[in-house]
Structure formats: structure tokens, C-alpha cells
Design a protein around this motif. Structure first.
Motif, mmCIF file in Angstrom:
data_model
loop_
_atom_site.group_PDB
_atom_site.id
_atom_site.type_symbol
_atom_site.label_atom_id
_atom_site.label_comp_id
_atom_site.label_asym_id
_atom_site.label_seq_id
_atom_site.Cartn_x
_atom_site.Cartn_y
_atom_site.Cartn_z
ATOM 1 N N ARG A 273 0.840 -1.203 0.000
ATOM 2 C CA ARG A 273 0.000 0.000 0.000
ATOM 3 C C ARG A 273 0.868 1.243 0.000
ATOM 4 N N GLY A 274 1.960 1.184 0.807
ATOM 5 C CA GLY A 274 2.851 2.334 0.927
ATOM 6 C C GLY A 274 3.472 2.700 -0.406
ATOM 7 N N LEU A 275 3.822 1.675 -1.165
ATOM 8 C CA LEU A 275 4.503 1.941 -2.433
ATOM 9 C C LEU A 275 3.520 2.203 -3.582
ATOM 10 N N GLU A 276 2.248 2.287 -3.210
ATOM 11 C CA GLU A 276 1.231 2.471 -4.242
ATOM 12 C C GLU A 276 1.486 3.728 -5.073
ATOM 13 N N GLU A 277 1.878 4.791 -4.391
ATOM 14 C CA GLU A 277 2.095 6.054 -5.109
ATOM 15 C C GLU A 277 3.265 5.928 -6.082
ATOM 16 N N LEU B 147 8.246 5.087 3.701
ATOM 17 C CA LEU B 147 7.874 4.499 2.410
ATOM 18 C C LEU B 147 6.364 4.366 2.282
ATOM 19 N N ASP B 148 5.649 4.732 3.347
ATOM 20 C CA ASP B 148 4.199 4.749 3.246
ATOM 21 C C ASP B 148 3.777 6.062 2.594
ATOM 22 N N GLY B 149 3.138 5.936 1.469
ATOM 23 C CA GLY B 149 2.538 7.113 0.859
ATOM 24 C C GLY B 149 3.475 8.117 0.242
ATOM 25 N N THR B 150 4.584 7.692 -0.335
ATOM 26 C CA THR B 150 5.385 8.622 -1.119
ATOM 27 C C THR B 150 5.447 8.085 -2.536
#
Ligand SMILES: Nc1nc2c(ncn2[C@@H]2O[C@H](COP(=O)(O)OP(=O)(O)O)[C@@H](O)[C@H]2O)c(=O)[nH]1
Ligand SMILES: [Mg+2]
Length: 417
Positions: A117-121, A369-372
Motif C-alpha cells: 500500500r505504501g509503495l502504491e504512489e 515508504l508509506d505514501g510517497t
């Protein structure tokens, strides 16, 4: 992946899910039983105390012990979520690494889900577009140009990008490469970049060496997550049965010691500090080493002040801390770990380069790494600064830090669903 492969994977994940669910239920019952027994014991103990009228000191000891027990209970165990696409994907990543169904844990699933999820962006600006452009058609020189742009945009760095594109071009000259195969090849090449400094270091994962004092210094600029990461490391370490101690050598920020004590409490790890104004960080480390020796500590974690890589006096101070460690415990194993905030992208890479010049680093920890959208910077750090990534953080919770695993990272970064 063929349909049968995917059916098998789903079946595998479904079995793993059922097994975890059962285990979770059993654990819950076991915990309830333990809690009942503990309450019974506590009751008996209280009655005994009443009768024997034990002296005050003893009572205080027991009270503080109970407090510790209560505190350690506040770290919530992860709950098994729904059997959804995230679960299936995480289970498949674990299976691909040779894990058997009965070997996977809720913790691992939880972490992989978070990482994905963190790497989604990062993924959104990259894979989705890549897949759109590639489709199922074979790769062309033009699609390589697109890929190049996407890699640079995901902060993978120029050197890593050149390397990957060159390998792909070579492959293209020799054979026809389909879209799916192209992605597979890309994953392999990216993984090689992450693994190279790790292989060079001679140690696949960083763990404290038993029978010696291990000292891990966390360095980096302000706000990247040093103190938070140290708190998480203390938890990981004490949970893995390493005797752990924290040195609060950030004597610049007023609240730094308090912040560390909160983390220390959460994992029952003591914090050595010096509350006096302008205390010398090297003196704190000196005290901490004495304590560590006395208590037979395996791992001493040292929090340091955020420093600008350009400020020489602060860099000198780091050297002074290292000198003290060398002098007092010459046979200790020292790791200088640079903490980098993934969301800073290329700026983080700049920091890494300049710290590497003056601070004799042995590894890196990538946080946030969540959300960047800039998770790709991990590759630039590996390729351009040659630092093995040892841990990654994807959240502010105590469990949101894990040893780095290049396979999991690349899969999470390029997962296409
Ligand atoms: N979202 C997120 N926040 C983080 C992570 N690691 C640290 N932080 C936050 O970043 C801020 C600065 O962290 P701190 O540990 O004080 O940084 P330091 O100055 O390097 O010691 C705090 O608000 C932390 O909660 C992470 O992995 N994810
Ligand atoms: Mg700090």
C-alpha cells in the motif's frame, strides 16, 4: 502468469488464510487463559502481601513490575484482515520465497500489505503507466525510451536507470521481448542493483552478533525519522531476545530524550541519558557503554542529533563518538546507519552522498515508504552510494519497520494490481 498458476496461487493463499485464522483463534483463547491465570496469581499475591505485611520496598518492586507488564500489553497484535487481493498478493510473495503455508505469520502478511500500500504512489506513476504503454506487445526501442523516463521520474536515479535500460536494450537486440517478460526482466535487473551492496558487505541481513557488544549509530538530517526508527529497532531487537540498551546522544533537541524514553518504555528497553543542558553526546555514549558492559548488552542503539552534512563541527562530533567506542570497546561491532526519508527523493540521495564522504557509513535505513511516490530512491542509494539498505520503515507504529528484502521490495514496487 497463466490462469492455472493464478488459480493455484489463490488456492495456496486461501489455505494459508484458513490456517492463520485458526492459529489466531487458538492464540486468542490461550491469551485469555493466561490472563485468567495471571489475575488469579495476582489475587493470591495480593492476599499474601496483606498477610505478611511485606516491607515497603518490596511492594514498590512488585507494583513497578506490574506496570511493565501492563505497558508491554499495549502493543496491539495485528489482526488478520479480510481474505482479499492484498492477502493473496502477500501470501504469493512469501510462497515465492519458499515459505510453506504453516510458516507464514500475521505479522508478515500485515507488513507486506502495508509495504504494498505504501509503495502504491510510487507504483502508480510507474507500473500502471508502463503497462498501459507496453500492453502485451513486444518491447520496442521507443518503449525503452518511455521506460527510461518513468524510471527517472520514480527517483530511481540516472545510474540505475542507465544500467537497466542498457541491459534491456542488449536483450532486445538478441530476441523479441514480450511485455510480461519485459517486466520480469526489469524486476530482476532492479533487484540486482539493490542486492549488490548487500552482497559486497558479506552479510545478507543485519543482526547483532551474539557474544559481542554491537553498537548501531543512527545518523542523518533532522526529521528523517532517526528517533522513531531507533524506537522500532529497540522493539525488534528485544523481541528477538537481544539484550538491548538505548543511548540518547541527541543532546541538542530538548524533547529528544523524552521522546526516546517513550519508545524505550514500549519495548522495556532502558535509555541512558544526561538531562543537563548542553551535555556532551560523547559523554552519554561513554556512560552507555559502561552500562552496556555491566549488563552484558548485545545491542546498544545510539540516537544522534540531526545534522547538516555540511556542518563540520557536528560531523566531528560523530567522529568523537566513534573514537570513544573504539577506545572503550575495541572488539565491538559498530554499524553507522544513515537514515533517509524516502519522500525527500533526490534530496535524500544528495544527503547520502555527502554523509558517505565524511561519516564512514556501513548501511542505510529508508523511512516513510508509506505514501510517497519516491520509493525508487532506494535504488539510487544502492547504485550510486553503494550502501546496503538494512531496514525499511513504512509507518509510525512500533511494528512498521522490517529488515530489508529486495525481492519483497521490488515486488511491492512493481505489483501490477
Ligand atoms: N509516515 C511515516 N512517518 C514516519 C516514519 N518514520 C518516522 N516518521 C515521522 O517523522 C517525524 C520525525 O521523526 P523523528 O524520529 O523525530 O526524526 P529525527 O529528527 O530524525 O529523529 C515524526 O513525526 C515521525 O512520526 C515512517 O516510516 N512513516
Ligand atoms: Mg530525533
Amino acid at each position: 502468469m497463466t490462469d492455472t498458476d493464478s488459480d493455484n496461487s489463490r488456492e495456496w493463499a486461501a489455505q494459508a488464510y484458513a490456517l492463520l485464522k485458526k492459529r489466531q483463534e487458538e492464540q486468542k483463547q490461550e491469551l485469555e487463559k493466561q490472563e485468567e491465570q495471571k489475575q488469579e496469581l495476582e489475587k493470591q499475591e495480593e492476599q499474601k502481601q496483606e498477610l505478611e505485611k511485606q516491607e515497603e520496598q518490596k511492594l514498590i518492586n512488585i507494583a513497578s513490575k506490574k506496570n511493565i507488564l501492563r505497558k508491554s500489553k499495549t502493543i496491539s497484535e495485528p489482526e488478520l484482515g479480510e481474505f482479499d487481493d492484498n492477502f493473496t498478493w502477500s501470501a504469493m510473495v512469501l510462497a515465492a520465497q519458499g515459505k510453506k503455508i504453516n510458516q507464514i505469520s500475521i505479522d508478515e502478511i500485515d507488513w507486506l500489505t502495508k509495504l504494498r500500500r505504501g509503495l502504491e504512489e510510487t507504483r502508480k506513476g510507474f507500473v500502471t503507466e508502463l503497462l498501459d504503454r507496453l500492453g502485451d506487445d513486444p518491447l520496442t526501442p521507443e518503449s525503452l525510451d518511455d521506460l527510461e523516463t518513468l524510471l527517472i521520474r520514480a527517483d530511481v536515479g540516472i545510474d540505475s536507470t542507465d544500467k537497466v535500460i542498457d541491459s534491456l536494450r542488449k536483450k532486445l537486440n538478441e530476441e523479441v521481448v514480450g511485455g510480461e517478460e519485459g517486466i520480469k526482466f526489469l524486476k530482476k535487473e532492479l533487484k540486482l542493483i539493490l542486492d549488490k551492496p548487500i552482497k559486497n558487505s558479506g552479510r545478507d541481513i543485519l543482526v547483532p552478533q551474539k557474544g559481542k557488544l554491537n553498537v548501531w549509530l543512527l545518523v542523518g538530517v533532522n526529521g528523517v525519522g532517526k528517533t522513531t526508527t531507533l524506537g522500532k529497532l529497540a522493539y525488534l531487537s528485544s523481541r528477538s531476545n537481544y539484550k538491548t540498551l538505548i543511548a540518547a546522544a541527541d543532546t541538542f533537541r530538548a524533547a529528544a530524550v523524552e521522546q526516546l524514553k517513550v519508545w524505550g518504555d514500549r519495548s522495556n528497553v532502558d535509555v541512558i541519558s544526561n538531562q543537563s543542558k548542553n551535555a556532551d553526546p560523547a559523554a552519554v555514549v561513554f556512560d552507555a557503554i559502561n552500562s552496556a558492559k555491566k549488563r552484558n548488552v548485545d545491542l546498544l542503539l545510539v540516537d544522534t542529533a540531526g545534522r547538516l552534512q555540511t556542518k563540520n563541527n557536528l560531523m566531528d562530533e560523530l567522529a568523537k563518538i566513534k573514537k570513544i567506542i573504539d577506545k572503550k570497546v575495541p572488539d565491538s561491532i559498530v554499524e553507522s546507519l544513515l537514515v533517509l526519508d524516502a519522500s525527500q527523493g533526490q534530496n535524500g540521495l544528495k544527503q547520502a552522498k555527502s554523509f558517505a564522504k565524511s561519516a564512514d557509513l556501513s548501511g542505510a535505513i529508508i523511512t516513510k515508504l508509506d505514501g510517497t511516490s519516491r520509493g525508487g530512491v532506494s535504488l539510487a542509494v544502492s547504485e550510486e552510494v553503494n550502501l546496503p539498505i538494512r531496514f525499511i520503515g513504512a509507518g509510525e507504529g512500533i511494528k512498521d519497520l522490517r529488515p530489508f528484502n529486495s525481492y519483497e521490495f521490488i515486488e511491492a514496487m512493481l505489483a501490477d494490481k
